[in-house]
Scaffold this active site. Sequence first.
Site, mmCIF file in Angstrom:
data_model
loop_
_atom_site.group_PDB
_atom_site.id
_atom_site.type_symbol
_atom_site.label_atom_id
_atom_site.label_comp_id
_atom_site.label_asym_id
_atom_site.label_seq_id
_atom_site.Cartn_x
_atom_site.Cartn_y
_atom_site.Cartn_z
ATOM 1 C CG HIS A 79 68.221 -51.900 -65.682
ATOM 2 N ND1 HIS A 79 69.329 -51.665 -66.167
ATOM 3 C CD2 HIS A 79 67.783 -50.981 -64.828
ATOM 4 C CE1 HIS A 79 69.878 -50.516 -65.243
ATOM 5 N NE2 HIS A 79 68.775 -50.319 -64.469
ATOM 6 C CG ASP A 81 70.221 -51.722 -69.846
ATOM 7 O OD1 ASP A 81 69.500 -52.283 -68.995
ATOM 8 O OD2 ASP A 81 70.049 -50.612 -70.475
ATOM 9 C CG ASP A 111 71.855 -47.730 -62.546
ATOM 10 O OD1 ASP A 111 70.900 -48.661 -62.733
ATOM 11 O OD2 ASP A 111 72.110 -47.040 -63.229
ATOM 12 C CD GLU A 143 66.517 -48.196 -66.830
ATOM 13 O OE1 GLU A 143 65.862 -47.307 -66.071
ATOM 14 O OE2 GLU A 143 67.793 -48.312 -66.972
ATOM 15 C CD GLU A 144 70.860 -47.266 -67.353
ATOM 16 O OE1 GLU A 144 70.302 -46.047 -67.422
ATOM 17 O OE2 GLU A 144 71.257 -47.669 -66.388
ATOM 18 C CD GLU A 168 66.739 -48.655 -61.876
ATOM 19 O OE1 GLU A 168 67.783 -48.383 -61.483
ATOM 20 O OE2 GLU A 168 66.537 -48.617 -63.292
ATOM 21 C CG HIS A 355 73.845 -43.074 -65.174
ATOM 22 N ND1 HIS A 355 72.710 -42.446 -65.868
ATOM 23 C CD2 HIS A 355 73.501 -44.467 -65.241
ATOM 24 C CE1 HIS A 355 71.933 -43.403 -66.127
ATOM 25 N NE2 HIS A 355 71.978 -44.436 -65.569
#
Length: 383
Positions: A79, A81, A111, A143-144, A168, A355
């Site tokens: 992803h 984003d 990530d 995706e997030e 990931e 995150h």
Amino acid sequence: MKTLPEIKSSFSQLIAAPSISALEAELDTSNIAVIELLHTWFSDLGMQCQSVPVANTRNKHNLVASFGQGQGGLLLAGHTDTVPFDEGRWSQDPFLLTEKNNRWYGLGTCDMKGFFALVLEALKELPMDKFQRPLHILASADEETTMNGAKAFAAEKSIAPDYAIIGEPTSLKPVYMHKGHLTQGIRVTGRSGHSSDPAKGLNAIEVMHLVTGQLLKLKQHLANNYREDAFSVPYPTMNFGHIHGGDAANRICGCCDLHIDLRPIPGLALQDLELMVANYLEPICSQYPGSIHVAPLYPGSEPFADNKEGSWTQLVAKLSDSQPEVVNYATEAPYISQLGCQTLVLGPGSIEQAHQPDEFLELNYINRTKELLKKLIYHACIK
């Protein structure tokens, strides 16, 4: 490592291009800058690239890059984003790649925008003219938050790979199964009034007490009837994460909200889980018509399972020198697997960095990931 400066340049450009996904419009940004970078890089390698707008997003696109013809082959997916960031908790600019302590710091290093830079470098060192089967790269949007990019791509079924790797951060260990994620908001609307005469109102907190009692029965039902021993917590979980109701001790509470989090195991679809919640709450809904409203807080993610003993899983385990694992976080794997491919989650870096402020990728992953990607592409597309 002679290629490190090139990879660092690619990382730097990706990190410098904001691509934040957020449900709140004021935080959400387009991923177009990342898509344009990847389009240029993979086109320069001779890949056919297509940028596809994703419906129900704020100017987000998927990128699909393909090399070779026919069915089968390999899909490398990731992803574009990132999550939002708390500027006050970062030690440096999250959009400036910073090297220190044998780490690259920046939003998306781990990530997971950095994965694309490593795919690019791996391809530069492979004889692409020797490909027998196609290679596809998916760079997805959102995706997030909603996973709308992967969902739209899976629905199109524009490719039919034999195998897929989703990059990931798994510390380069193959993940073949994970739980899903569903959040629901439950609102009880009562009738406010003076606390001296309870009969003239409907106390939403009291009704919510009945709701939580039914939900606890469902929680026990899930634990008793659904099990997958591969997980450290081998049953679906339910968490009461937020509750609020009322405004004063001397007023009958007119509204009460509860937010719950559910983590289904493979074999329990989100739609079935939502139906279970509705069925367990039905007696209270009948007793208090129109007073109870249930809705997702944001789009959920399905659980995922591939075959631990499958040929692709075993090959990737051998090449990565790691046993197949299960995890509790959610990915795009359940949607990618709808293409009919054997699907694994595997990528550089630790999920512990995802995150987090001062997100980083340890430099010892750079060469290891590049070499592993070369082996995976070789076995899926050349051998």
